[in-house]
Design a protein around this motif. Sequence first.
Motif, PDB file in Angstrom:
ATOM      1  N   GLN A   9       0.850  -1.188   0.000  1.00 50.37           N
ATOM      2  CA  GLN A   9       0.000   0.000   0.000  1.00 50.37           C
ATOM      3  C   GLN A   9       0.885   1.236   0.000  1.00 50.37           C
ATOM      4  OE1 GLN A   9      -0.611   2.445   2.698  1.00 50.37           O
ATOM      5  NE2 GLN A   9      -1.838   3.540   1.186  1.00 50.37           N
ATOM      6  N   GLY A  10       0.635   2.140  -0.948  1.00 53.21           N
ATOM      7  CA  GLY A  10       1.412   3.356  -1.018  1.00 53.21           C
ATOM      8  C   GLY A  10       1.920   3.616  -2.421  1.00 53.21           C
ATOM      9  N   ALA A  14       7.706   4.535  -0.756  1.00 56.52           N
ATOM     10  CA  ALA A  14       7.155   4.392   0.592  1.00 56.52           C
ATOM     11  C   ALA A  14       8.000   3.401   1.393  1.00 56.52           C
ATOM     12  CB  ALA A  14       5.708   3.912   0.523  1.00 56.52           C
ATOM     13  N   SER A  16       6.952   0.877   2.891  1.00 55.13           N
ATOM     14  CA  SER A  16       6.514  -0.471   2.522  1.00 55.13           C
ATOM     15  C   SER A  16       7.197  -0.936   1.245  1.00 55.13           C
ATOM     16  CB  SER A  16       4.991  -0.507   2.352  1.00 55.13           C
ATOM     17  OG  SER A  16       4.331  -0.322   3.589  1.00 55.13           O
ATOM     18  N   ASP A  17       7.429  -0.015   0.331  1.00 54.44           N
ATOM     19  CA  ASP A  17       8.177  -0.321  -0.885  1.00 54.44           C
ATOM     20  C   ASP A  17       9.603  -0.727  -0.521  1.00 54.44           C
ATOM     21  OD1 ASP A  17       9.272  -0.455  -3.424  1.00 54.44           O
ATOM     22  OD2 ASP A  17       9.016   1.664  -3.887  1.00 54.44           O
ATOM     23  N   PRO A  31       2.819  -1.093  -6.367  1.00 53.13           N
ATOM     24  CA  PRO A  31       2.114  -0.132  -5.501  1.00 53.13           C
ATOM     25  C   PRO A  31       0.601  -0.241  -5.661  1.00 53.13           C
ATOM     26  CG  PRO A  31       3.098   0.987  -7.391  1.00 53.13           C
ATOM     27  CD  PRO A  31       3.557  -0.429  -7.458  1.00 53.13           C
ATOM     28  N   GLU A  33      -3.317   1.479  -4.019  1.00 55.28           N
ATOM     29  CA  GLU A  33      -3.857   2.649  -3.334  1.00 55.28           C
ATOM     30  C   GLU A  33      -4.278   2.342  -1.900  1.00 55.28           C
ATOM     31  OE1 GLU A  33      -6.871   4.809  -5.310  1.00 55.28           O
ATOM     32  OE2 GLU A  33      -5.685   5.178  -7.118  1.00 55.28           O
ATOM     33  N   HIS A 105       3.612  12.730   5.912  1.00 60.60           N
ATOM     34  CA  HIS A 105       2.457  12.138   6.594  1.00 60.60           C
ATOM     35  C   HIS A 105       2.420  12.645   8.033  1.00 60.60           C
ATOM     36  CE1 HIS A 105       0.019   8.995   8.543  1.00 60.60           C
ATOM     37  NE2 HIS A 105      -0.513   8.790   7.353  1.00 60.60           N
ATOM     38  N   ASP A 128       0.991  10.959   2.408  1.00 60.93           N
ATOM     39  CA  ASP A 128       1.992   9.954   2.751  1.00 60.93           C
ATOM     40  C   ASP A 128       3.391  10.522   2.561  1.00 60.93           C
ATOM     41  OD1 ASP A 128       2.637   9.582  -0.097  1.00 60.93           O
ATOM     42  OD2 ASP A 128       0.735   8.520  -0.183  1.00 60.93           O
ATOM     43  N   THR A 129       4.380   9.768   3.005  1.00 59.89           N
ATOM     44  CA  THR A 129       5.768  10.253   2.970  1.00 59.89           C
ATOM     45  C   THR A 129       6.308  10.330   1.543  1.00 59.89           C
ATOM     46  OG1 THR A 129       6.581   8.000   3.373  1.00 59.89           O
ATOM     47  CG2 THR A 129       6.286   9.428   5.299  1.00 59.89           C
TER      48      THR A 129
END
Length: 281
Positions: A9-10, A14, A16-17, A31, A33, A105, A128-129
Amino acid sequence: MSQGAISFQGVPGAYSDLACRKAHPELTPLPCETFEATIDAVREGRAELAMLPCENTLAGRVPDIHALLPDSGLAIVGEHFERVEHCLLGVKGSSLETIRRVHSHAVALGQVRRLLREHGMQPVVEADTAGSAALIARWGQVEDGAVASSLAAELYGLEILLRNVEDAAHNTTRFYVAAREPRLPPEEVPGLMTSFVFRVRNVPAALYKALGGFATNGVNMTKLESYQLEGTFNATQFYADIEGHPEERNVRLALEELQFFTAQLKVLGVYPAHPFRKTLR
């Protein structure tokens, strides 16, 4: 069926990436949404795995994951711990002296208060960041900076003005890695974790009695959380992580005792513990 992708998610860059690239460099980050879309990507075969943040040492648990994962049809097949290392990013030509506004964020901005205070920078909340990094790259203004990952700086062509600007050095996010099918390791494999959800029966001291089996059988429970279901105050579900394999004798006995006092018990996954756990001892 598409293989070779891991959903998160992101937007690109991100955290998470970053977790996807570190934990499974052989897979292409995909990625998404929302968390629902991240899970759907695996369910529909567009991704092999999903990287799902479940808790952070500062921000606490991620409620969406606890609500979605038990009924997602996916199984937890791994975990990953990612140290959150915030960087102050700016466009080429910017510096600590030119930055007036810092975009990120809300949670990230709350984790870099010292930076904002010492340099007199105005925090600006964004979605988000990594998205904040993309914004300031598009604007190209030396007065605007972003708090995001070093990966975001690389992807959006930004300068890293300061590294590790987070107030707390222990800021770490834990992720579940989920797949369409369980990957049950053999019982004899050392260092395994088991995750499950359960609801206790509506009888006096049910939770106390249900959990007693873990103590008497020497099973270490590393996580226990409760949350309400279906918008009511009487439907409480518990989420737990324990050390060990369900077929190990002591774990099996503990789960049997738990099941006696529960209205529902569902194992979400059995998977190897991440090496980061050794630092928690």
